[in-house]
Design an enzyme around this catalytic site. Structure first.
Site, PDB file in Angstrom:
ATOM      1  N   GLU A  13       0.871  -1.213   0.019  1.00  0.00           N
ATOM      2  CA  GLU A  13      -0.062   0.067   0.125  1.00  0.00           C
ATOM      3  C   GLU A  13       0.817   1.208  -0.118  1.00  0.00           C
ATOM      4  OE1 GLU A  13      -3.772  -0.361   2.449  1.00  0.00           O
ATOM      5  OE2 GLU A  13      -2.569  -2.026   3.536  1.00  0.00           O
ATOM      6  N   SER A 155      -6.217  -2.865   1.163  1.00  0.00           N
ATOM      7  CA  SER A 155      -6.489  -2.363  -0.099  1.00  0.00           C
ATOM      8  C   SER A 155      -6.585  -3.455  -1.198  1.00  0.00           C
ATOM      9  CB  SER A 155      -5.228  -1.538  -0.666  1.00  0.00           C
ATOM     10  OG  SER A 155      -5.114  -0.474   0.148  1.00  0.00           O
ATOM     11  N   TYR A 228      -9.135   2.069  -6.738  1.00  0.00           N
ATOM     12  CA  TYR A 228      -8.298   3.267  -6.712  1.00  0.00           C
ATOM     13  C   TYR A 228      -8.069   3.593  -8.330  1.00  0.00           C
ATOM     14  CZ  TYR A 228      -6.694   1.746  -2.091  1.00  0.00           C
ATOM     15  OH  TYR A 228      -6.851   1.590  -0.954  1.00  0.00           O
ATOM     16  N   ARG A 268     -12.170   2.363  10.630  1.00  0.00           N
ATOM     17  CA  ARG A 268     -13.504   2.021   9.739  1.00  0.00           C
ATOM     18  C   ARG A 268     -13.687   0.759   9.692  1.00  0.00           C
ATOM     19  NH1 ARG A 268     -11.547   1.946   4.388  1.00  0.00           N
ATOM     20  NH2 ARG A 268     -11.939  -0.197   4.143  1.00  0.00           N
ATOM     21  N   ASP A 270     -16.060  -2.492   8.265  1.00  0.00           N
ATOM     22  CA  ASP A 270     -16.416  -2.744   7.190  1.00  0.00           C
ATOM     23  C   ASP A 270     -17.474  -4.078   7.208  1.00  0.00           C
ATOM     24  OD1 ASP A 270     -15.203  -0.962   6.008  1.00  0.00           O
ATOM     25  OD2 ASP A 270     -13.535  -2.521   5.185  1.00  0.00           O
ATOM     26  N   GLU A 283     -14.002  -6.761   8.559  1.00  0.00           N
ATOM     27  CA  GLU A 283     -12.774  -6.347   8.890  1.00  0.00           C
ATOM     28  C   GLU A 283     -12.909  -4.896   9.461  1.00  0.00           C
ATOM     29  OE1 GLU A 283     -10.213  -4.830   5.627  1.00  0.00           O
ATOM     30  OE2 GLU A 283     -10.548  -6.834   5.109  1.00  0.00           O
ATOM     31  N   ASN A 285     -10.389  -1.221   9.685  1.00  0.00           N
ATOM     32  CA  ASN A 285      -9.279  -0.552   9.361  1.00  0.00           C
ATOM     33  C   ASN A 285      -8.996   0.444  10.392  1.00  0.00           C
ATOM     34  OD1 ASN A 285      -8.469  -1.175   6.272  1.00  0.00           O
ATOM     35  ND2 ASN A 285     -10.611  -1.462   6.612  1.00  0.00           N
ATOM     36  N   GLY A 289      -7.861   4.455   4.615  1.00  0.00           N
ATOM     37  CA  GLY A 289      -7.435   5.246   3.463  1.00  0.00           C
ATOM     38  C   GLY A 289      -7.683   6.823   3.725  1.00  0.00           C
TER      39      GLY A 289
END
Length: 322
Positions: A13, A155, A228, A268, A270, A283, A285, A289
């Protein structure tokens, strides 16, 4: 304040991290602070040299971490900053390490009664034995299709979808090149929804509007290209079109996950919303990002917070708490 912004790193990443770091540094300047960019190269070496970087870190008021994946999101950098007694944004060593390890996260959440994606962990020789992996999946009552991913990473790098023994072996090999631990999980047919958690300087923790991912139909799943690529047709629906009761359930669960793992600052979470059951956690984070186009700032923008506003909250919270 003098604010260091750490970016780059040796994980896959790296480029995403540089984009996050540049966005964060611009916001720091917009807020009237002095941004001090610090870059880790792809070999995990400090661009300014180790001793020079230590001197810089000891001179700043707070550190904003724009690293993603191993080296930045797994507690190692957090431990380094703890040793230097420098305040930093986000979760501490333990929450960071657990949060990046998807298998460990699932184990902790399952122990607290929170539904997670069914699957198995492969390690060592298991990652070279597709037939053995298939037997382990059968024992766990997980059938094809499955998703295969590095246990530590983000990612969607190294993530593959398998529908038979041959594609399972190939996907495990690809994931194992990035991490010695590999997760093989049941494909969840349904919707993908993310929630953003933000902690404020007074200690309160809030959850932003839910975001639903409508992935680029030209991609096999919500992979790195769908995330992305500038040409990607992926859409983010904010707020996600959900029933009020489901929205509140997801927010409660997001807060519970944040608290169980001992997170701080931001995260975050998910979720999958399978067609045949209730929500499951995919998961967390702990350093999501943070490019201006990333999901986390987009969710808070829907609540009236600009990108710079969020950076300001993160800085003030880190200083207040540490």
């Amino acid at each position: 304040m003098k604010v260091a912004v750490v970016m780059g790193g040796a994980s896959p990443e790296h480029d995403v991290s540089l984009a996050s770091g540049r966005g964060i540094a611009d916001a720091v300047t917009e807020l009237g602070h002095t941004a001090v960019p610090l870059v880790l190269d792809r070999s995990d070496e400090w661009a300014d040299g180790l001793h020079e970087t230590i001197d810089i870190l000891r001179s700043v008021d707070v550190v904003l971490i724009g690293l993603h994946g191993e080296g930045g999101e797994d507690g190692r950098l957090q431990g380094f900053l703890e040793q230097l007694k420098v305040p930093y944004v986000g979760s501490g060593v333990t929450a960071s390490a657990v949060g990046l390890d998807k298998n460990l996260t699932k184990a902790v959440l399952s122990a607290h009664g929170i539904p997670v994606t069914p699957g198995v962990r492969l390690f060592g020789a298991e990652t070279r034995d597709a037939e053995g992996a298939l037997q382990k999946l059968k024992a766990a009552d997980v059938d094809f299709p499955v998703f295969v991913k590095p246990a530590n990473g983000g990612s969607s790098f190294g993530v593959g979808r398998a529908t038979d023994l041959a594609s399972l072996g190939a996907a495990i090999t690809a994931a194992a090149e990035l991490d010695p631990q590999v997760l093989v999980e049941k494909e969840m047919i349904g919707r993908e929804v993310d929630l953003a958690v933000l902690q404020f300087p007074d200690g309160r923790v809030e959850v932003g509007p839910a975001l639903e991912i409508i992935s680029d139909p030209s991609q096999p799943f919500f992979n790195a290209t769908a995330k992305y690529d500038a040409e990607s047709a992926t859409q983010f629906l904010i707020p996600a079109p959900l029933e009020p009761e489901l929205t509140e359930q997801l927010k409660r669960t997001a807060l519970e996950v944040f608290e169980i793992l001992g997170c701080a600052g931001l995260a975050r979470i998910d979720f999958f919303l399978p067609a045949d059951g209730g929500p499951v956690v995919n998961e967390i984070n702990t350093l999501p990002g943070f490019t201006p186009a990333s999901q986390f700032p987009r969710m808070w923008a829907a609540n009236g917070y600009s990108y710079a506003d969020i950076i300001g909250v993160l800085i003030d919270t880190a200083v207040a708490q540490r």
